[in-house]
Design a protein around this motif. Structure first.
Motif, PDB file in Angstrom:
ATOM      1  N   ILE A 177       1.078  -1.141   0.323  1.00 44.10           N
ATOM      2  CA  ILE A 177      -0.005  -0.007   0.249  1.00 44.10           C
ATOM      3  C   ILE A 177       1.478   1.328  -0.200  1.00 44.10           C
ATOM      4  O   ILE A 177       0.478   2.076  -0.651  1.00 44.10           O
ATOM      5  CB  ILE A 177      -0.748  -0.512   1.483  1.00 44.10           C
ATOM      6  N   LEU A 178       2.021   1.659   0.583  1.00 49.20           N
ATOM      7  CA  LEU A 178       3.232   2.203   1.082  1.00 49.20           C
ATOM      8  C   LEU A 178       3.631   2.627  -0.460  1.00 49.20           C
ATOM      9  O   LEU A 178       3.161   4.012  -0.176  1.00 49.20           O
ATOM     10  CB  LEU A 178       3.630   2.052   2.291  1.00 49.20           C
ATOM     11  N   ILE A 180       2.907   1.793  -3.051  1.00 48.76           N
ATOM     12  CA  ILE A 180       1.963   2.354  -4.179  1.00 48.76           C
ATOM     13  C   ILE A 180       1.616   3.777  -4.009  1.00 48.76           C
ATOM     14  O   ILE A 180       1.334   4.397  -4.921  1.00 48.76           O
ATOM     15  CB  ILE A 180       0.081   1.174  -4.561  1.00 48.76           C
ATOM     16  N   THR A 181       0.698   4.371  -3.109  1.00 46.33           N
ATOM     17  CA  THR A 181      -0.027   5.594  -2.333  1.00 46.33           C
ATOM     18  C   THR A 181       1.397   5.778  -2.481  1.00 46.33           C
ATOM     19  O   THR A 181       0.941   7.802  -2.973  1.00 46.33           O
ATOM     20  CB  THR A 181      -0.193   5.767  -0.670  1.00 46.33           C
ATOM     21  N   ALA A 184       1.290   7.150  -6.888  1.00 46.84           N
ATOM     22  CA  ALA A 184       0.472   8.011  -6.538  1.00 46.84           C
ATOM     23  C   ALA A 184       0.636   9.694  -7.046  1.00 46.84           C
ATOM     24  O   ALA A 184       0.205   9.903  -6.987  1.00 46.84           O
ATOM     25  CB  ALA A 184      -0.649   7.451  -5.814  1.00 46.84           C
ATOM     26  N   THR A 185       0.518   9.267  -5.050  1.00 48.48           N
ATOM     27  CA  THR A 185       0.988  11.223  -4.082  1.00 48.48           C
ATOM     28  C   THR A 185       1.997  11.383  -5.028  1.00 48.48           C
ATOM     29  O   THR A 185       1.708  13.169  -5.439  1.00 48.48           O
ATOM     30  CB  THR A 185       1.066  11.294  -3.062  1.00 48.48           C
ATOM     31  N   GLY A 211      -8.292  12.078  -1.205  1.00 47.46           N
ATOM     32  CA  GLY A 211      -6.952  11.718  -1.421  1.00 47.46           C
ATOM     33  C   GLY A 211      -5.581  11.898  -0.480  1.00 47.46           C
ATOM     34  O   GLY A 211      -4.726  11.058  -0.926  1.00 47.46           O
ATOM     35  N   GLN A 212      -6.520  12.562   0.299  1.00 50.56           N
ATOM     36  CA  GLN A 212      -5.359  11.817   2.250  1.00 50.56           C
ATOM     37  C   GLN A 212      -4.744  10.344   2.315  1.00 50.56           C
ATOM     38  O   GLN A 212      -5.472   9.664   1.595  1.00 50.56           O
ATOM     39  CB  GLN A 212      -6.539  12.051   3.003  1.00 50.56           C
ATOM     40  N   SER A 213      -3.810  10.618   2.327  1.00 49.60           N
ATOM     41  CA  SER A 213      -3.217   8.936   2.813  1.00 49.60           C
ATOM     42  C   SER A 213      -1.824   9.772   4.279  1.00 49.60           C
ATOM     43  O   SER A 213      -1.029  10.776   4.022  1.00 49.60           O
ATOM     44  CB  SER A 213      -2.850   7.992   1.440  1.00 49.60           C
ATOM     45  N   TRP A 214      -0.630   8.302   4.726  1.00 47.00           N
ATOM     46  CA  TRP A 214       0.352   8.521   4.981  1.00 47.00           C
ATOM     47  C   TRP A 214       1.034   9.446   4.319  1.00 47.00           C
ATOM     48  O   TRP A 214       2.142  10.511   4.915  1.00 47.00           O
ATOM     49  CB  TRP A 214       0.889   7.640   5.860  1.00 47.00           C
ATOM     50  N   SER A 215       0.724   8.362   2.710  1.00 45.18           N
ATOM     51  CA  SER A 215       1.860   9.000   1.768  1.00 45.18           C
ATOM     52  C   SER A 215       2.275  10.347   1.729  1.00 45.18           C
ATOM     53  O   SER A 215       3.058  11.283   1.561  1.00 45.18           O
ATOM     54  CB  SER A 215       2.369   8.246   0.809  1.00 45.18           C
ATOM     55  N   SER A 286      10.738   8.026  -0.960  1.00 46.53           N
ATOM     56  CA  SER A 286       9.724   8.817  -1.390  1.00 46.53           C
ATOM     57  C   SER A 286      10.728  10.352  -2.575  1.00 46.53           C
ATOM     58  O   SER A 286      10.131  10.932  -3.651  1.00 46.53           O
ATOM     59  CB  SER A 286       9.543  10.069  -0.027  1.00 46.53           C
TER      60      SER A 286
END
Ligand code: NAD
Length: 295
Positions: A177-178, A180-181, A184-185, A211-215, A286
């Motif tokens: 998940i991390l 991919i997000t 995406a971010t 669109g919120q996520s930890w990333s 990142s």
């Protein structure tokens, strides 16, 4: 106080063993690298003469090794951990490895009547040093209950994810998940730049929208909106692109083995492979935003 054999005193294992020493345990450490063992002794630990000798004395065995290859090699064989462990010892593997290897080693341990859990971590070297790691654990209830007090000396959040291998399954699903997000971010920030939308404005809106996520909100891949994110320190890791690639590959191996369809996981693996191959393996994961920007 227990006697603990700790095998693999690297970037993570060294500080984890130091926290077990601080909790009052006798910790016999072994590592291929003599410097790692010297640091362990300086922290108050004992140097093991060999893996078999260290394990033979131990109530608890903790391993923190690079991959499933080392875990299978060190747990198996006539001089291995499973053959050398005392009756009644508890075995804890905290390495991040493939689910199939974790389950195979747990089966071998059970055949000798030994309790074992897989307990991979998140939190990085900072969390290992501060004793605030998250442990994701796989094994039966009794083994988890016996391991938990030792994990609490090294971590803050200890989660039982189910039977053998489920700790590894939780770790790779989370990190898929991390990965991919984060891509995406990053793509959204690159698109915003091209459209003349200010990065801070995108952050302010997306962090309060769907669109919120930890990333985005904790680890924002562009400098500015989240001052603590690696983007503000030239993408110094943090969590390296090489480690993200390792975990994404483990997720792909598991998906193939289990017959799961993970096309975005596959694409993320390919993109992190290309990014790491550009000499960026040690850069924070990142930093893939720069790769997507074409810089
Ligand atoms: P590392 O390379 O710093 O440490 C691994 C240690 O194992 C090394 O000191 C190495 O000498 C030792 N080792 C290898 N083979 C051995 C053998 N046969 N006998 C004895 N010692 C042996 O790696 P690390 O960063 O500490 O990571 C360890 C594990 O934790 C990996 O599975 C990694 O994926 C996982 N992990 C790392 C991080 C991180 O931020 N570093 C975060 C989460 C999970």
């Amino acid at each position: 106080m227990s006697t603990i054999a700790f095998i693999g005193l690297g970037n993570m294992g060294g500080p984890m063993a130091a926290n077990l020493i601080k909790a009052g345990h006798r910790v016999i450490g072994t590592d291929l690298a003599p410097a790692a063992v010297e640091r362990h002794v300086a922290a108050g630990g004992v140097a093991g003469a060999s893996i078999a000798a260290a394990v033979a004395e131990a109530d608890v065995v903790v391993t923190m090794l690079p991959s499933g290859r080392e875990v299978k090699a060190l747990y198996g064989g006539a001089q291995g951990i499973i053959a050398s462990a005392k009756a009644g010892a508890i075995l804890i593997d905290s390495s991040t490895i493939d689910v199939d290897s974790a389950r195979a080693v747990a089966t071998d341990a059970a055949a000798r009547g030994l309790a074992m859990i897989d307990a991979p971590v998140s939190g990085g070297v900072g969390g290992a040093t501060a004793g605030t790691l998250t442990f994701m654990c796989g094994g039966d209830d009794a083994a988890f209950a016996r391991a938990k007090p030792y994990l609490e000396a090294m971590g803050k959040t200890i989660v039982h994810a189910g039977g053998p291998g489920n700790g590894q399954a939780a770790k790779i699903c989370n990190n898929m998940i991390l990965g991919i997000t984060m891509i995406a971010t990053s793509e959204a920030f690159v698109l915003a730049e091209k459209l003349g939308l200010d990065a801070q404005k995108l952050f302010d809106i997306a962090s309060k929208s769907s669109g919120q996520s930890w990333s985005l909100t904790t680890y924002c891949p562009v400098p500015g909106p989240v001052p603590t994110s690696p983007a503000n320190r030239s993408y110094q890791a943090g969590f390296t692109a090489a480690m993200m690639l390792k975990d994404l590959k483990l997720a792909q191996d598991a998906a193939r083995s289990a017959g799961a369809v993970t096309p975005l996981g596959a694409e993320a693996t390919a993109l992190y492979g290309l990014y790491a191959a550009q000499g960026e393996a040690s850069t924070d994961f990142s930093g893939i935003v720069n790769f997507l920007r074409g810089k």
